[in-house]
Design a protein around this motif. Sequence first.
Motif, PDB file in Angstrom:
ATOM      1  N   HIS A   5       7.947  43.270  -7.395  1.00 29.79           N
ATOM      2  CA  HIS A   5      10.068  43.904  -7.067  1.00 29.79           C
ATOM      3  C   HIS A   5      10.590  43.340  -8.118  1.00 29.79           C
ATOM      4  O   HIS A   5       9.699  42.511  -9.127  1.00 29.79           O
ATOM      5  CB  HIS A   5      10.038  43.406  -6.317  1.00 29.79           C
ATOM      6  CG  HIS A   5       8.525  43.780  -4.589  1.00 29.79           C
ATOM      7  ND1 HIS A   5       9.041  45.007  -3.839  1.00 29.79           N
ATOM      8  CD2 HIS A   5       7.969  43.276  -3.961  1.00 29.79           C
ATOM      9  CE1 HIS A   5       8.350  45.342  -3.191  1.00 29.79           C
ATOM     10  NE2 HIS A   5       7.291  44.063  -2.962  1.00 29.79           N
ATOM     11  N   ARG A   6      11.602  44.710  -8.153  1.00 29.89           N
ATOM     12  CA  ARG A   6      12.342  44.571  -9.335  1.00 29.89           C
ATOM     13  C   ARG A   6      13.495  42.769  -9.238  1.00 29.89           C
ATOM     14  O   ARG A   6      13.813  42.729  -7.989  1.00 29.89           O
ATOM     15  CB  ARG A   6      13.630  45.205  -9.181  1.00 29.89           C
ATOM     16  CG  ARG A   6      12.709  46.191  -8.840  1.00 29.89           C
ATOM     17  CD  ARG A   6      12.686  47.553  -8.222  1.00 29.89           C
ATOM     18  NE  ARG A   6      13.336  47.330  -6.788  1.00 29.89           N
ATOM     19  CZ  ARG A   6      12.155  46.657  -5.498  1.00 29.89           C
ATOM     20  NH1 ARG A   6      11.307  47.589  -5.655  1.00 29.89           N
ATOM     21  NH2 ARG A   6      13.096  46.496  -4.757  1.00 29.89           N
ATOM     22  N   THR A   7      13.139  42.057  -9.876  1.00 26.99           N
ATOM     23  CA  THR A   7      14.186  41.341  -9.598  1.00 26.99           C
ATOM     24  C   THR A   7      15.325  41.316 -11.416  1.00 26.99           C
ATOM     25  O   THR A   7      14.322  41.049 -12.360  1.00 26.99           O
ATOM     26  CB  THR A   7      13.850  39.630  -9.643  1.00 26.99           C
ATOM     27  OG1 THR A   7      12.922  39.143 -10.465  1.00 26.99           O
ATOM     28  CG2 THR A   7      13.031  39.366  -7.783  1.00 26.99           C
ATOM     29  N   HIS A   8      16.205  39.926 -11.412  1.00 29.26           N
ATOM     30  CA  HIS A   8      16.537  40.159 -12.430  1.00 29.26           C
ATOM     31  C   HIS A   8      16.311  38.580 -12.763  1.00 29.26           C
ATOM     32  O   HIS A   8      16.147  37.795 -12.284  1.00 29.26           O
ATOM     33  CB  HIS A   8      17.786  40.263 -12.256  1.00 29.26           C
ATOM     34  CG  HIS A   8      18.710  41.648 -12.289  1.00 29.26           C
ATOM     35  ND1 HIS A   8      18.330  42.609 -12.992  1.00 29.26           N
ATOM     36  CD2 HIS A   8      18.812  42.450 -11.238  1.00 29.26           C
ATOM     37  CE1 HIS A   8      18.330  43.501 -13.466  1.00 29.26           C
ATOM     38  NE2 HIS A   8      18.601  43.376 -11.863  1.00 29.26           N
ATOM     39  N   ASP A  88      24.958  52.619  -2.257  1.00 29.38           N
ATOM     40  CA  ASP A  88      24.180  51.751  -1.276  1.00 29.38           C
ATOM     41  C   ASP A  88      25.180  51.005  -0.892  1.00 29.38           C
ATOM     42  O   ASP A  88      25.987  50.467  -1.107  1.00 29.38           O
ATOM     43  CB  ASP A  88      23.940  50.616  -3.481  1.00 29.38           C
ATOM     44  CG  ASP A  88      23.353  51.808  -4.222  1.00 29.38           C
ATOM     45  OD1 ASP A  88      22.147  51.730  -3.845  1.00 29.38           O
ATOM     46  OD2 ASP A  88      23.854  51.702  -5.228  1.00 29.38           O
ATOM     47  N   ARG A  90      25.330  46.095  -0.856  1.00 28.16           N
ATOM     48  CA  ARG A  90      25.916  45.339  -2.007  1.00 28.16           C
ATOM     49  C   ARG A  90      25.507  44.543  -0.618  1.00 28.16           C
ATOM     50  O   ARG A  90      26.856  43.873  -0.431  1.00 28.16           O
ATOM     51  CB  ARG A  90      25.928  45.082  -3.087  1.00 28.16           C
ATOM     52  CG  ARG A  90      26.125  44.239  -3.865  1.00 28.16           C
ATOM     53  CD  ARG A  90      27.042  44.492  -5.272  1.00 28.16           C
ATOM     54  NE  ARG A  90      26.701  45.397  -5.878  1.00 28.16           N
ATOM     55  CZ  ARG A  90      26.005  45.377  -6.421  1.00 28.16           C
ATOM     56  NH1 ARG A  90      24.957  44.543  -6.993  1.00 28.16           N
ATOM     57  NH2 ARG A  90      25.554  46.570  -7.564  1.00 28.16           N
ATOM     58  N   CYS A 124      12.390  42.021  -0.282  1.00 24.90           N
ATOM     59  CA  CYS A 124      11.937  42.562  -1.647  1.00 24.90           C
ATOM     60  C   CYS A 124      11.429  44.405  -1.605  1.00 24.90           C
ATOM     61  O   CYS A 124      11.750  44.949  -1.878  1.00 24.90           O
ATOM     62  CB  CYS A 124      11.167  41.816  -1.844  1.00 24.90           C
ATOM     63  SG  CYS A 124      10.959  39.988  -2.512  1.00 24.90           S
ATOM     64  N   ARG A 128      16.390  47.959  -3.251  1.00 30.07           N
ATOM     65  CA  ARG A 128      15.892  48.084  -4.542  1.00 30.07           C
ATOM     66  C   ARG A 128      16.469  47.338  -6.081  1.00 30.07           C
ATOM     67  O   ARG A 128      15.804  47.669  -6.535  1.00 30.07           O
ATOM     68  CB  ARG A 128      17.606  49.999  -4.768  1.00 30.07           C
ATOM     69  CG  ARG A 128      17.260  50.284  -5.604  1.00 30.07           C
ATOM     70  CD  ARG A 128      18.160  51.289  -6.399  1.00 30.07           C
ATOM     71  NE  ARG A 128      19.466  51.302  -6.253  1.00 30.07           N
ATOM     72  CZ  ARG A 128      20.280  50.402  -6.939  1.00 30.07           C
ATOM     73  NH1 ARG A 128      19.450  50.510  -8.023  1.00 30.07           N
ATOM     74  NH2 ARG A 128      22.064  50.389  -6.565  1.00 30.07           N
ATOM     75  N   ASP A 129      17.454  47.089  -5.831  1.00 25.34           N
ATOM     76  CA  ASP A 129      18.048  45.675  -6.844  1.00 25.34           C
ATOM     77  C   ASP A 129      18.096  44.553  -6.392  1.00 25.34           C
ATOM     78  O   ASP A 129      18.331  44.626  -5.148  1.00 25.34           O
ATOM     79  CB  ASP A 129      18.616  45.939  -7.701  1.00 25.34           C
ATOM     80  CG  ASP A 129      19.091  45.466  -8.864  1.00 25.34           C
ATOM     81  OD1 ASP A 129      18.315  44.722  -9.413  1.00 25.34           O
ATOM     82  OD2 ASP A 129      20.049  45.663  -9.501  1.00 25.34           O
ATOM     83  N   THR A 131      19.139  40.350  -7.373  1.00 24.69           N
ATOM     84  CA  THR A 131      19.580  39.342  -9.016  1.00 24.69           C
ATOM     85  C   THR A 131      19.662  37.793  -7.424  1.00 24.69           C
ATOM     86  O   THR A 131      20.091  38.155  -6.508  1.00 24.69           O
ATOM     87  CB  THR A 131      21.087  40.124  -8.604  1.00 24.69           C
ATOM     88  OG1 THR A 131      20.958  40.798  -9.061  1.00 24.69           O
ATOM     89  CG2 THR A 131      21.865  38.447  -9.873  1.00 24.69           C
TER      90      THR A 131
END
Length: 151
Positions: A5-8, A88, A90, A124, A128-129, A131
């Motif tokens: 999954h996408r993580t920063h 979205d 957040r 996850c 979508r994103d 952080t």
Amino acid sequence: MCGEHRTHPFDTVTAPDRSRSPGPRSPAEVREAVRHAFEGARRSRRRDTVAGEEAVGDALLVASELTTNAMLHGGGVTQFEVTLDDWDVRLSVSDRSGELPTSARHIDERGFMRVGGHGWPIVCHLARDITISELDAGGKRITAVVPLSPR
């Protein structure tokens, strides 16, 4: 963390003012804040720009899981924020722990499904994103962006 999954990267940000605004006392309070944000968006925008029931349910589940994890594993919630735009929602949850979230094994040593440990994989999957930010005063903030359109 989230595996594929996408993580920063783990960023550093300024800690919220903990004396001003204590965190919610329960996941139910967080869900109520999310519902309130959606109701406000519905009142102030055209009806077709606001999420459908599936997206609202996804946002409520992610908010609830992040809050529950902060309470169980992060020393408590120190701040919660929800913001919506046309695409979205957040969700940001801050806690007192610097430890990164992990996925627990779902099968115990006897081969049975274990209770718990499903929250982070749910976050996850639905976000979508994601952080994760380290707070200067200690702890972390996890921000998950949940899309308002179908996955």
